[in-house]
Design an enzyme around this catalytic site. Structure first.
Site, short mmCIF file in Angstrom:
data_model
loop_
_atom_site.label_atom_id
_atom_site.label_comp_id
_atom_site.label_asym_id
_atom_site.label_seq_id
_atom_site.Cartn_x
_atom_site.Cartn_y
_atom_site.Cartn_z
N SER A 142 1.05 -1.22 -0.05
CA SER A 142 -0.07 0.02 0.03
C SER A 142 0.97 1.55 0.38
CB SER A 142 -1.46 0.14 1.01
OG SER A 142 -0.51 -0.52 2.48
N LYS A 185 -6.11 3.73 8.91
CA LYS A 185 -4.65 4.58 8.29
C LYS A 185 -5.25 6.49 8.76
CE LYS A 185 -3.03 1.15 5.24
NZ LYS A 185 -3.00 0.98 4.08
#
Length: 256
Positions: A142, A185
């Protein structure tokens, strides 16, 4: 910053004891515990926001990661020096993250002309991509778009906006793929004072799972391609390099 709230309870209890003692010693019967009072009673802050300081120089982009204690901000640094176009990656990275760095480097280098970069620059320079906290193992795909942004930043000598953090996997064709751990996140970005978060368009349904105050405070950019990411990553390039689908850029608060 911890998985549970045990330490938070201890800090709150310490504040209550300080307040009770102040009242018992003849102080005011009502005490407002604001930020200044917390620092006076509990000491200096233990965590400081590094985003604006770390992204002031070209070659640094702010990514987002999931750790054992929740989400965290991840700084990805790139630098260049005279060489033959080689790529070096450090920071105790796993195989997946190393491959992401290679894919990001290949995409930026192969699209140098479209990005207004000099292809000869890549032939004459070696690139070093590093993720600090070298003692901490890191892996996962990611960080791909963050690496690509850091590489373009050092190649173009333009700093990345300090207001932006990003997460997303990159392919060799420049597609931005779905990632996991979006909630953790985004909450880490909110703690760090980030105002805009770039996420894969495929993760849009997960925005519903975020707290309402988080959606109101952060602007989300939905990216299908790396061009969407780069279109908002550089402060100086916002007017000349827009996302491919500007209608997909919006504040979550306006859509919920």
């Amino acid at each position: 910053r911890e998985a549970g709230v045990r330490n938070l309870e201890r800090q709150l209890a310490a504040l209550f004891r300080k307040a009770a003692r102040s009242i018992a010693e003849g102080g005011p019967e009502k005490i407002k515990v604001d930020e200044a009072k917390v620092r006076e009673w509990l000491g200096p802050r233990k965590f400081a926001s590094e985003v604006r300081k770390r992204t002031a120089e070209p070659g640094v982009a702010t990514g987002l990661a999931v750790t054992a204690v929740g989400g965290d901000v991840l700084f990805i640094e790139a630098t260049a020096y005279p060489g033959e176009g080689r790529l070096k990656v450090t920071g105790q990275l796993g195989e997946v993250m190393q491959e992401s760095a290679q894919a990001a480097h290949s995409w930026v280098r192969s699209h140098a002309v479209q990005l207004d970069l000099d292809p000869a620059w890549f032939e004459a320079h070696d690139l070093h991509v590093h993720i600090p906290a070298g003692a901490v193992p890191k892996d996962g795909p990611s960080a791909g778009i963050t690496m690509a942004t850091a590489i373009e930043s050092i190649a173009s000598a333009r700093p990345v906006s300090a207001e932006i953090a990003m997460t997303g996997e990159i392919t060799l064709t420049g597609q931005v793929l779905q990632i996991g751990g979006l909630r953790e996140k985004v909450l880490a970005a909110q703690r760090a004072g980030i105002k805009k978060v770039v996420i894969p368009a495929e993760n849009e349904p997960e925005l519903e799972e975020l707290p309402e105050e988080t959606r109101a405070e952060i602007e989300f950019v939905l990216a299908d391609t790396i061009e969407d990411v780069l279109g908002v990553a550089f402060e100086e390039a916002r007017t000349s390099r827009q996302p491919t689908d500007i209608t997909r850029r919006r504040k979550a608060a306006a859509t919920r």
